[in-house]
Enzyme design. Structure first.
Site, PDB file in Angstrom:
ATOM      1  N   ARG A  66     -22.020 -37.336  -0.775  1.00 28.30           N
ATOM      2  CA  ARG A  66     -22.189 -36.227   0.233  1.00 28.30           C
ATOM      3  C   ARG A  66     -23.676 -36.181   0.202  1.00 28.30           C
ATOM      4  O   ARG A  66     -24.334 -36.172  -0.509  1.00 28.30           O
ATOM      5  CB  ARG A  66     -21.535 -35.126  -0.476  1.00 28.30           C
ATOM      6  CG  ARG A  66     -21.207 -33.944   0.341  1.00 28.30           C
ATOM      7  CD  ARG A  66     -20.295 -32.894  -0.070  1.00 28.30           C
ATOM      8  NE  ARG A  66     -20.227 -31.847   0.751  1.00 28.30           N
ATOM      9  CZ  ARG A  66     -19.598 -31.364   1.688  1.00 28.30           C
ATOM     10  NH1 ARG A  66     -18.464 -32.425   1.766  1.00 28.30           N
ATOM     11  NH2 ARG A  66     -19.539 -30.450   2.396  1.00 28.30           N
TER      12      ARG A  66
ATOM     13  N   CYS B 269     -24.204 -27.936  11.481  1.00 33.19           N
ATOM     14  CA  CYS B 269     -23.522 -28.693  10.701  1.00 33.19           C
ATOM     15  C   CYS B 269     -21.910 -28.596  11.118  1.00 33.19           C
ATOM     16  O   CYS B 269     -21.818 -29.516  12.191  1.00 33.19           O
ATOM     17  CB  CYS B 269     -23.275 -28.222   8.957  1.00 33.19           C
ATOM     18  SG  CYS B 269     -22.963 -29.560   7.975  1.00 33.19           S
TER      19      CYS B 269
ATOM     20  N   HIS C  95     -28.985 -26.221   7.048  1.00 32.51           N
ATOM     21  CA  HIS C  95     -28.650 -24.930   6.563  1.00 32.51           C
ATOM     22  C   HIS C  95     -30.004 -24.152   6.131  1.00 32.51           C
ATOM     23  O   HIS C  95     -31.126 -24.786   6.191  1.00 32.51           O
ATOM     24  CB  HIS C  95     -27.680 -24.964   5.683  1.00 32.51           C
ATOM     25  CG  HIS C  95     -26.389 -25.219   6.177  1.00 32.51           C
ATOM     26  ND1 HIS C  95     -25.599 -24.639   6.764  1.00 32.51           N
ATOM     27  CD2 HIS C  95     -25.692 -26.497   5.768  1.00 32.51           C
ATOM     28  CE1 HIS C  95     -24.443 -25.222   6.939  1.00 32.51           C
ATOM     29  NE2 HIS C  95     -24.469 -26.553   6.288  1.00 32.51           N
TER      30      HIS C  95
HETATM   31  N1  GLN Z   1     -16.988 -30.257   6.776  1.00 32.49           N
HETATM   32  C1  GLN Z   1     -18.169 -30.763   7.293  1.00 32.49           C
HETATM   33  C2  GLN Z   1     -18.763 -32.017   6.364  1.00 32.49           C
HETATM   34  O1  GLN Z   1     -18.650 -31.985   5.263  1.00 32.49           O
HETATM   35  C3  GLN Z   1     -19.157 -29.742   7.605  1.00 32.49           C
HETATM   36  C4  GLN Z   1     -20.036 -29.235   6.435  1.00 32.49           C
HETATM   37  C5  GLN Z   1     -20.924 -28.071   6.732  1.00 32.49           C
HETATM   38  O2  GLN Z   1     -20.697 -27.245   7.552  1.00 32.49           O
HETATM   39  N2  GLN Z   1     -22.057 -27.895   5.839  1.00 32.49           N
HETATM   40  O3  GLN Z   1     -19.069 -32.743   7.141  1.00 32.49           O
END
Ligand code: GLN
Length: 242
Positions: free
Chosen positions: A129, A94, A195
């Site tokens: 998101r 990520c 993740h």
């Molecule tokens: N901040 C980044 C995004 O939102 C990565 C998020 C994360 O590592 N889960 O794209």
């Protein structure tokens, strides 16, 4: 491998460990030890230099500000790029994945350069998101079973000619580009939005990294009962209609 111990480097636990990423380090370490390997685990805080002599480097996820700080510090440190030149294995999740690419959008909405170790670049999604369980079929060349994970990101990652998608999603957003791709890889450098932690849900990924480090095609089997139970639960959850 450079010497007798497997050198497992965890980059920036102080900045990029928001999503249970420590689990990836623990699983790789444990599965290596179960195969009788000596493991030297090196946790590198963001005020420390990245060693060049590691075998496997893990980088986790983070919120937008710690991601920017991590990117700034890694850009000033030649350690990781040198390690990759030496054939080290890098697995980034990520925020870590976005940092490996050419650029990403930081917490102030600015385009920020990454490390350019993967031919990808990240933009900020305009829509919702990407959050939730994800199921993906890996690139067959990797010899992995279906991947289960949990994604939570606003960023969208575009793949250049120099990488292949790690997987194709059947559930979830993955790279978020709408073409079903998830993650990217080239040679020994891997990035993913999964993740989970991904190694706990997909121990075959941990084994792949260990096999690459040892330059072997197979490892002695270990007990996967716990992992299989977690996999079955999360795969079923991902397949539930939303
Ligand atoms: N901040 C980044 C995004 O939102 C990565 C998020 C994360 O590592 N889960 O794209």
């Amino acid at each position: 491998m450079s010497d007798s111990a497997l050198r497992l480097v965890w980059i920036y636990p102080d900045l990029l460990s928001t999503y249970g990423d420590r689990g990836n380090v623990l699983v790789v370490e444990r599965r290596a030890r179960q195969r009788g390997l000596d493991v030297q685990r090196i946790d590198v805080r963001s005020d420390q230099p990245v060693p060049t002599s590691g075998d496997i480097y893990l980088i986790g996820g983070g919120e937008d500000r710690p991601q920017r700080l991590a990117g700034e510090r890694l850009r000033q440190d030649p350690g990781l790029a040198r390690a990759v030149d030496n054939g080290a294995i890098v697995f980034a999740v990520c925020a870590g994945y976005q940092i490996l690419g050419h650029e990403f959008i930081d917490d102030r909405g600015q385009r920020t350069p990454g490390l350019g170790l993967l031919d990808v670049w990240s933009t900020r999604g305009e829509g919702a998101r990407n959050v939730g369980d994800i199921l993906a079929e890996p690139d067959p060349r990797l010899g992995l079973p279906s991947l289960t994970g949990f994604e939570n990101h606003q960023g969208i990652t575009h793949l250049g000619q120099g990488v292949s998608p790690l997987a194709q999603v059947s559930v979830g957003g993955g790279n978020g580009t709408g073409d079903g791709t998830e993650g990217a890889w080239r040679d020994t450098v891997f990035g993913t939005y999964l993740h989970g932690p991904i190694m706990a849900r997909n121990p075959a990924v941990a084994d792949l990294l260990i096999k690459l480090a040892l330059d072997v095609n197979a490892l002695p089997p270990v007990d996967n009962t716990w992992y299989d139970a977690l996999r079955a639960e999360r795969i079923a959850a991902a397949q539930q209609p939303a």
